[in-house]
Design an enzyme around this catalytic site. Structure first.
Site, PDB file in Angstrom:
ATOM      1  N   HIS A  34       0.827  -1.216   0.000  1.00 33.61           N
ATOM      2  CA  HIS A  34       0.000   0.000   0.000  1.00 33.61           C
ATOM      3  C   HIS A  34       0.858   1.262   0.000  1.00 33.61           C
ATOM      4  O   HIS A  34       0.347   2.345  -0.215  1.00 33.61           O
ATOM      5  CB  HIS A  34      -0.979  -0.010   1.178  1.00 33.61           C
ATOM      6  CG  HIS A  34      -0.313  -0.255   2.504  1.00 33.61           C
ATOM      7  ND1 HIS A  34       0.160  -1.497   2.875  1.00 33.61           N
ATOM      8  CD2 HIS A  34      -0.047   0.562   3.545  1.00 33.61           C
ATOM      9  CE1 HIS A  34       0.680  -1.423   4.096  1.00 33.61           C
ATOM     10  NE2 HIS A  34       0.588  -0.186   4.522  1.00 33.61           N
ATOM     11  N   GLY A  84       0.263  -6.601  -1.749  1.00 29.74           N
ATOM     12  CA  GLY A  84      -0.940  -5.946  -1.231  1.00 29.74           C
ATOM     13  C   GLY A  84      -1.493  -6.760  -0.084  1.00 29.74           C
ATOM     14  O   GLY A  84      -1.559  -6.272   1.044  1.00 29.74           O
ATOM     15  N   PRO A  85      -1.863  -8.019  -0.330  1.00 29.23           N
ATOM     16  CA  PRO A  85      -2.251  -8.871   0.802  1.00 29.23           C
ATOM     17  C   PRO A  85      -1.030  -9.061   1.705  1.00 29.23           C
ATOM     18  O   PRO A  85       0.002  -9.596   1.264  1.00 29.23           O
ATOM     19  CB  PRO A  85      -2.672 -10.179   0.127  1.00 29.23           C
ATOM     20  CG  PRO A  85      -3.011  -9.786  -1.287  1.00 29.23           C
ATOM     21  CD  PRO A  85      -2.039  -8.693  -1.611  1.00 29.23           C
ATOM     22  N   LEU A  86      -1.123  -8.629   2.929  1.00 25.95           N
ATOM     23  CA  LEU A  86       0.085  -8.470   3.738  1.00 25.95           C
ATOM     24  C   LEU A  86       0.748  -9.797   4.075  1.00 25.95           C
ATOM     25  O   LEU A  86       0.105 -10.814   4.257  1.00 25.95           O
ATOM     26  CB  LEU A  86      -0.264  -7.665   4.991  1.00 25.95           C
ATOM     27  CG  LEU A  86      -0.672  -6.227   4.623  1.00 25.95           C
ATOM     28  CD1 LEU A  86      -1.401  -5.539   5.756  1.00 25.95           C
ATOM     29  CD2 LEU A  86       0.524  -5.416   4.182  1.00 25.95           C
ATOM     30  N   ASP A 125       4.936  -3.068   9.863  1.00 23.22           N
ATOM     31  CA  ASP A 125       4.543  -3.850  11.041  1.00 23.22           C
ATOM     32  C   ASP A 125       3.618  -4.993  10.654  1.00 23.22           C
ATOM     33  O   ASP A 125       3.724  -6.100  11.174  1.00 23.22           O
ATOM     34  CB  ASP A 125       3.789  -2.975  12.053  1.00 23.22           C
ATOM     35  CG  ASP A 125       4.504  -1.674  12.331  1.00 23.22           C
ATOM     36  OD1 ASP A 125       5.208  -1.602  13.348  1.00 23.22           O
ATOM     37  OD2 ASP A 125       4.353  -0.741  11.522  1.00 23.22           O
ATOM     38  N   GLU A 362       1.895 -24.742   4.678  1.00 22.03           N
ATOM     39  CA  GLU A 362       1.257 -24.768   3.367  1.00 22.03           C
ATOM     40  C   GLU A 362       1.187 -23.379   2.741  1.00 22.03           C
ATOM     41  O   GLU A 362       1.384 -23.215   1.539  1.00 22.03           O
ATOM     42  CB  GLU A 362      -0.156 -25.359   3.469  1.00 22.03           C
ATOM     43  CG  GLU A 362      -0.214 -26.799   3.944  1.00 22.03           C
ATOM     44  CD  GLU A 362      -0.177 -26.944   5.456  1.00 22.03           C
ATOM     45  OE1 GLU A 362      -0.142 -25.903   6.170  1.00 22.03           O
ATOM     46  OE2 GLU A 362      -0.190 -28.090   5.936  1.00 22.03           O
ATOM     47  N   PHE A 390      -5.670 -28.685   2.554  1.00 25.60           N
ATOM     48  CA  PHE A 390      -4.806 -27.664   3.130  1.00 25.60           C
ATOM     49  C   PHE A 390      -4.360 -26.620   2.117  1.00 25.60           C
ATOM     50  O   PHE A 390      -3.655 -25.672   2.466  1.00 25.60           O
ATOM     51  CB  PHE A 390      -3.699 -28.323   3.938  1.00 25.60           C
ATOM     52  CG  PHE A 390      -4.344 -29.140   5.026  1.00 25.60           C
ATOM     53  CD1 PHE A 390      -5.163 -28.505   5.945  1.00 25.60           C
ATOM     54  CD2 PHE A 390      -4.265 -30.513   5.047  1.00 25.60           C
ATOM     55  CE1 PHE A 390      -5.861 -29.233   6.902  1.00 25.60           C
ATOM     56  CE2 PHE A 390      -4.961 -31.248   6.005  1.00 25.60           C
ATOM     57  CZ  PHE A 390      -5.754 -30.609   6.938  1.00 25.60           C
TER      58      PHE A 390
END
Lengths: 628, 628
Positions: A34, A84-86, A125, A362, A390
């Site tokens: 971001h 983007g997806p942390l 963070d 996984e 999984f």
């Protein structure tokens, strides 16, 4: 973060703005995606051609062709992975560093370090709280990846001084360690703004007055916007040429390497070009080569792929601690591991090894695999493996692979309800619905060894998309009529009948049940049906309408029925009725589980006859989908 | 692990085999759930009524009613949570311990520790590698939960001596710490077998000879199977009565507490019974109470729920670091946190607080929430919140909540493509397909404030299932015809028309676009349509067939069209054609994103007219689903 950016792009990273795809470039990953404007600014200042000043203004704009989307995207120059997806970027970085480590161990020779790049990963963070990052960091430490530096933008309220100078020193040191480096940089968010050091600086604009005050304090004219002073331009002006010189030096090195090691260099060039050794096509077993007895399709994946994995260096195969279950090892396989590792059992460490023990991680496995694949297009094709269930843990990473058009092959065993005793926690009732809906992913459920061969051909040929090959734990019959070329079309007619009143759709491990239903309908009830094998919806959707109509024969049968012990969502497109499972599973041995859920051939036959009776009785509305 | 079991069930845990639901019992969680036979044996030996000797033999048997499935299941006596997917149990344990800590802080008074139980969690190597466990352990440490002990079955090849005695000492000590306790127990896998200390002891049976040798060495008759010597029975014989005495003592304490604090005790008893304060029904705003201007449905969730959360102690509301986005705080809310915490900003610590900052740990958030909910049925109703996209990180935990019939409410904002600039990494194209297919979960997309009220009513009344309330980031119009009771039926007729040739299905944030299409079809083209609002497929499926037919009116319209910017998978059951999105998203401001994907009203209108033309031209096969 600006000082960190200067340290990286001006003083530390080896890259070439005018040749952004240079193979041996350092990779930079902005895991806290971001903050992408940070990266876009440096791409502009350092001279990437596509990142014009006009483009830089496209951030959060209405431009459809913006190179400055809300998070960095791999399609654009200078961006190594979409983030983007942390947490994902951290794991991708570990994969990028592993790719470099592995290629170096494979191709470098004394005096010829043709692969020597470093991976730099910026995190906030948030990334460090995400489980996927924690899993990946643990792996990076275990592998002692000395070509990976994670830089933590630790923007706490206090700040301990001269970050920029101190940072460069640390960065220079980082490259000499025998393990990954983590740099904890105390930064100030919104430095010099009115909201410096507070959460207010995180997502919202500073506001006109605050920006004006900052500009004034920096010696800018607050009335002007989008101004880069000549001194700043001059500061970065050398970078394009410096980059070209780096490429030139490296190119000379590779040329000399080619003279000294012509065969090795030829392989290296092929890998750089993403070309796979076509020997693989001759190694896929013919239908007649497979055992004639019932065989679990998880075993079939081994029969098809093990020799290919052995012969073709492009593949790096790994598992989330399920080697005995996934059939992905091959004779003489070597583990990827650090050279100083001498385990009490198993291979000694070796970075040239191509079998990866990811541990019970996984999510990191699939996110690291994305990094391996993102190093350069198709230079490494990662193969992951685990139980199908999984892959739900890994789904955010599988998704990112699909979004980025990365070739990653996921081998998922224990699909369906046939794994039995493990029970509802392991029976992936609703997972196929997710992966069939996920754009750009091929989810393939082969029915026997022949179809498994087709699934692998599809996966190896899918240069720009990930594939899940979804297999059974339990043995399934080898069927006479299955065809690998049919798998490549997504669905195909297994058994035709000119008098058919029904089209029966069978899928994967249950196709043989459907074939048996067809036989008993014909022999015991005089009802003619046709059987369609349907391993992959997305491949079928890519076929011409005419083919799709030929397969389904909707115009001449009374109805189409699909049989699959999964949630039916999506099959309604092809069928008028379904025998499916809309609840969670149950812990029972394989055969009993099938019977319990009405998926033995006798139960399926009864439901089919009942449906025909209801059609005869005209109690169903036309076009109304029916759960049987 | 046997010695650990003896230490726990004989010497350490406080529980009552004959009253397994005793509210203040210690909770035991077997996170390495594949070792379930360990737990089943102790449930039998300690006297749980349902775990008869015959039942104990049902492990991996063909008994459909076995209480010994392949992994522990919450439905059975003595099992606190269903485990199996690794790492989940650790996070559930953190939730169980938080529940106890919170209820103790809320209800205990000096001399009256009516809630004082401990949570014991058994883990193997695998659980400690999984990201969800790492996230949860980090939370447990931060909260300084002193009522949680994690016991690591560290079955390395070496073993450092007298585990059993040492263990009990540590366990006694554990309860006095001011933080969670982690006990690293060096164990030997397959102790005393031929394969002791090796991976061969993990999944396969030891074999007849090996078992015979072990029996002989222990003084058993190797010819006999399933024998519990009288000395073993005698060793455990006191536990049922000891348990009853514990319950009796506690009951006396609660009675005395009731005399001293009658109102508090009444609240406590209601919570123990899972009864929710019915005041909530009077706090749900009426349709007329909502603002009349366009309102984001994420804001509507706050308008509906904040006052309820404030008034009703049953709710523990948390977020994965998105408080400003999810609208879940309320005036005077107190954070759940450790009492010694004095942050520079925000609430001081307080275990009675009911607002949980989970950090950027979506997966642990939902798995911890399962633990909060599993403490006792409906005693605590956890509410989680994040962006919808990141419920994919949490999906394995959401699934486990659904499997266990736990009431957990997930508030997921930024659904659809209307969040805009965040781009494809944040646009959850395929996620609805997963959650609509997931058994026992309600996925609800409300269209405006009124429907959001309906979604909350459904969620609060869903005592045995989790719910995802899926909301928009952007403002959507308040629609005149929306009805909360319609939401409770899954779908309902928003606009009827006796002359309708089409049924138009609208969903959530895009319902208003569909209403506009209907208006323009009627006004500009003289085409009559009917509009159905369809917020929840599973609630609709639970309606009688007659209602479903009334809503869809399949028999009298030419076709049914659904409009939703998600993968269409599953809508084919209800519609004949769809305007949907089968690719990943794009970074653009909200309105532009809708236009780019053809979801503005003008584009939708054109596609609808085109479809009608194709129906007129008879170019489509009957029953053939069409993507528009």
């Amino acid at each position: 973060m600006a000082a960190i950016g200067v340290a990286l792009w001006k003083y530390t990273m080896r890259y070439a703005p005018l040749q952004p795809a240079w193979f041996n470039r350092d990779r930079f990953v902005l895991s806290n995606g971001h903050t992408c404007l940070f990266q876009y600014c440096f791409l502009h200042l350092t001279g990437y051609r596509s990142m014009t000043f006009e483009q830089l203004k496209s951030y959060h704009s209405e431009r459809v062709d913006a190179l400055c989307p809300g998070h960095p995207e791999i399609e654009h120059e200078g961006i190594e992975v979409t983030t983007g997806p942390l947490g994902q970027g951290v794991a991708n970085s570990v994969g990028l560093a592993m790719a470099s480590t592995h290629l170096a161990a494979t191709f470098n020779r004394p005096g010829f370090n043709v692969v020597s790049n470093h991976t730099w990963c910026m995190v906030g963070d948030a990334c460090l709280q995400e489980g996927v990052a924690l899993e990946a960091i643990s792996l990076a430490g275990h592998y002692r990846l000395n070509n990976l530096t994670i830089i933590y933008d630790n923007n706490q309220i206090t700040c301990d001084g001269s970050v920029d100078v101190w940072l460069m020193t640390v960065m220079a040191a980082a490259k000499h360690a025998d393990r990954p480096t983590f740099i904890n940089v105390r930064t100030v968010i919104g430095l010099d703004s009115q909201v410096a050091g507070t959460a207010d600086a995180h997502g919202a604009a500073f506001g006109r007055d605050d920006v004006a005050q900052m500009k004034t304090s920096y010696g800018f004219d607050p009335a002007q916007s989008f101004v880069v002073p000549p001194a700043v331009r001059a500061f970065f002006a050398d970078l394009p040429l410096r980059g070209d010189a780096l490429v030139q030096d490296w190119q000379s090195l590779v040329d000399a390497y080619g003279a000294e090691y012509p065969e090795l260099a030829a392989r290296f060039r092929a890998r750089m070009a993403g070309e796979i050794d076509l020997v693989w096509t001759s190694l896929v077993p013919a239908k007649a080569d497979f055992p004639s007895n019932p065989t679990a399709t998880r075993a079939s994946t081994g029969l098809v792929f093990n020799k290919i994995a052995q012969a073709v260096d492009t593949f790096m195969v790994g598992t989330a601690d399920l080697s005995p279950s996934v059939y992905m090892t091959w004779p003489g396989k070597q583990d990827f591991n650090r050279p100083d590792l001498m385990p009490t059992k198993g291979d000694p460490g070796n970075y040239a090894g191509r079998y990866i023990h990811y541990g019970i991680r996984e999510h990191a496995m699939c996110a690291v695999a994305n990094g391996l694949a993102a190093f350069a297009p198709n230079a490494i094709v990662p193969v992951t493996s685990s139980f199908f269930m999984f892959y739900l843990y890994a789904a955010p990473a599988v998704r990112m692979g699909a979004l980025q058009h990365l070739q990653v092959i996921h081998v998922a065993t224990h699909d369906s309800i046939g794994m039995g005793e493990d029970g509802p926690t392991h029976q992936p009732i609703e997972l196929a619905s997710l992966f069939r809906a996920m754009p750009n992913l091929l989810y393939i459920r082969p029915a026997d060894s022949e179809e498994t061969a087709g699934a692998w051909v599809a996966a190896i040929e899918a240069k720009k998309q990930p594939v899940i090959i979804s297999t059974s734990r339990h043995a399934v019959p080898q069927l006479a009529e299955t065809r690998r070329d049919g798998v490549l079309r997504g669905a195909y007619v297994l058994q035709e009948d000119a008098e058919a009143v029904l089209t029966l759709i069978g899928v994967g491990a249950e196709l043989s049940h459907v074939v048996e239903v067809a036989v008993r309908l014909r022999n015991d009830h005089g009802i003619a049906t046709r059987v369609v094998s349907f391993p992959c919806q997305r491949l079928f959707e890519a076929q011409p309408l005419e083919y799709r109509r030929q397969v389904l024969q909707r115009h001449r049968v009374r109805a189409i029925i699909v049989y699959e012990p999964y949630a039916p969502n999506g099959w309604e497109r092809y069928a008028n009725a379904a025998v499916s499972v809309k609840r969670f599973g149950h812990s029972l041995p394989s055969k009993l589980a099938y019977k319990y859920f009405g998926f033995d051939a006798t139960s399926l036959l009864e439901k089919t006859l009942d449906y025909l009776n209801r059609l005869d009785a005209d109690e169903l509305l036309a076009r109304e989908f029916v759960d049987l």
